[in-house]
Design a protein around this motif. Structure first.
Motif, short mmCIF file in Angstrom:
data_model
loop_
_atom_site.label_atom_id
_atom_site.label_comp_id
_atom_site.label_asym_id
_atom_site.label_seq_id
_atom_site.Cartn_x
_atom_site.Cartn_y
_atom_site.Cartn_z
N HIS A 136 6.06 8.27 23.90
CA HIS A 136 6.28 9.64 24.80
C HIS A 136 7.63 10.06 25.00
N ALA A 137 8.59 9.11 24.82
CA ALA A 137 9.79 9.61 25.22
C ALA A 137 10.40 11.02 24.69
N PRO A 138 10.26 11.49 23.54
CA PRO A 138 10.82 12.66 23.26
C PRO A 138 10.13 14.04 24.19
N ALA A 139 8.88 13.98 24.16
CA ALA A 139 8.01 15.09 25.25
C ALA A 139 8.72 14.85 26.50
N LEU A 140 8.75 13.73 26.95
CA LEU A 140 9.03 13.28 28.42
C LEU A 140 10.37 13.68 28.65
N SER A 141 11.47 13.49 27.89
CA SER A 141 12.76 14.16 27.87
C SER A 141 12.69 15.49 28.05
N GLU A 142 11.91 16.33 27.43
CA GLU A 142 11.72 17.64 27.40
C GLU A 142 11.22 17.98 28.76
N ALA A 143 10.34 17.27 29.16
CA ALA A 143 9.62 17.88 30.53
C ALA A 143 10.87 17.43 31.73
N SER A 144 11.57 16.23 31.54
CA SER A 144 12.67 16.05 32.50
C SER A 144 13.80 17.16 32.49
N PRO B 40 1.94 1.64 34.20
CA PRO B 40 2.77 2.82 33.95
C PRO B 40 2.09 3.84 33.10
N PHE B 41 1.94 5.20 33.35
CA PHE B 41 1.05 5.86 32.62
C PHE B 41 2.34 7.19 32.13
N ALA B 42 2.02 7.86 31.01
CA ALA B 42 2.42 9.04 30.75
C ALA B 42 1.50 10.12 31.31
N THR B 43 1.90 11.13 32.26
CA THR B 43 0.94 12.13 32.69
C THR B 43 0.96 13.17 31.57
N ASP C 248 -1.00 16.88 30.42
CA ASP C 248 -1.76 17.99 30.64
C ASP C 248 -3.16 18.07 29.65
N ALA C 249 -3.99 19.01 30.08
CA ALA C 249 -5.22 19.41 29.36
C ALA C 249 -4.98 19.52 27.93
N SER C 250 -4.04 19.95 27.44
CA SER C 250 -3.58 20.09 25.83
C SER C 250 -2.97 18.67 25.17
N GLY C 251 -2.74 17.77 26.08
CA GLY C 251 -2.26 16.61 25.54
C GLY C 251 -0.89 16.38 25.75
N ARG C 252 -0.07 17.26 26.36
CA ARG C 252 1.42 17.30 26.21
C ARG C 252 1.73 16.53 27.43
N PRO D 119 14.29 10.52 35.52
CA PRO D 119 15.16 9.71 34.57
C PRO D 119 15.77 11.20 33.67
N SER D 120 16.87 11.17 33.38
CA SER D 120 17.29 12.16 32.68
C SER D 120 16.88 12.01 31.30
N PRO D 121 17.12 13.28 30.55
CA PRO D 121 16.49 13.05 29.02
C PRO D 121 17.28 11.95 28.28
N GLU D 122 18.62 11.65 28.44
CA GLU D 122 19.32 10.79 27.59
C GLU D 122 18.77 9.32 28.34
N GLY D 123 18.31 9.41 29.50
CA GLY D 123 18.04 7.83 30.10
C GLY D 123 16.43 7.70 29.95
N MET D 124 15.79 8.49 29.29
CA MET D 124 14.11 8.42 29.14
C MET D 124 13.93 7.32 28.59
N ALA D 125 14.21 6.84 27.47
CA ALA D 125 13.87 5.55 26.68
C ALA D 125 13.97 4.31 27.34
N SER D 126 15.31 4.42 28.13
CA SER D 126 15.57 3.08 28.89
C SER D 126 14.68 2.96 30.18
N GLU D 127 14.26 4.25 30.69
CA GLU D 127 13.30 4.08 31.92
C GLU D 127 11.90 3.72 31.52
#
Length: 198
Positions: free
Chosen positions: A25-33, A70-73, A75-79, A47-55
């Motif tokens: 999930h790290a790449p998409a969560l970095s974009e979301a952040s 822990p969860f990745a949240t 949306d309805a499209s799966g993003r 977390p910052s995009p650069e710190g996402m993997a460590s978080e």
């Protein structure tokens, strides 16, 4: 593995799916952040995009210790649009906190957060038989406090000088909860919020 588990729990609704968090999930969560530069808001812990993997690694370590689910949240499209967790798991009561939550600005003020909390509280009260579900936020985080109050949670109090933030300031923590006795009313309120026209 947590007795309030399993650690790879998945919760699915119409507007949101809470997927077991992974490094995938790290790449998409970095974009979301990055969407709203959320990590720059001083009173939050996004977390910052650069710190996402460590978080993500930190949360997965706590999962392995049995103190967090822990969860990745998504949306309805799966993003993936954010993160949330069951944390501070107290098996004896049982009691759990829903926290370490953040959402990309594009996913805020819609059904995603409401349904995520509806799914998590439903699981905590109806499957785990928790006595209470807790929420915590910075006393000065007005947006977060309004969102928690819209869920139907009650303010238990303020923990003064409760924790130190990365910028060195001390956080006063606003503590909210919903009890098992209150859950049927809160559930009806959340279900109404999810079906009423917006």
């Amino acid at each position: 593995m947590s007795r309030l588990g399993p650690p790879d729990l998945r919760l699915t609704g119409r507007h949101v799916t809470l997927q077991p968090l992974s490094q995938d999930h790290a790449p998409a969560l970095s974009e979301a952040s990055a969407e709203g530069r959320l990590w720059e808001i001083w009173y939050t812990s996004v977390p910052s995009p650069e710190g996402m993997a460590s978080e993500i690694a930190r949360r997965l370590k706590l999962r392995d210790l049995g103190s967090m689910i822990p969860f990745a949240t998504c949306d309805a499209s799966g993003r993936p649009v954010g993160m949330t967790t069951f944390m501070h798991i107290d098996h004896g009561v049982p009691r759990v906190e829903i926290g370490s939550t953040w959402l990309a600005p594009s996913a805020q003020r819609g059904p995603v957060n409401t349904e995520a909390k509806r799914l998590m509280m439903g699981h905590a009260f109806e499957v785990w038989r928790c006595a209470a579900v807790e929420f915590r936020t910075h006393r000065l985080n007005a947006q977060s406090r309004r969102a928690i109050e819209r869920l139907g949670a009650q303010l238990d109090g303020i923990l003064r000088a409760h924790m130190r933030l990365p910028n060195g300031t001390l956080r006063d923590t606003a503590v909210y909860s919903v009890t098992a006795a209150e859950w049927p009313t809160v559930r009806a309120h959340l279900d109404w919020q999810l079906v009423r026209p917006r």
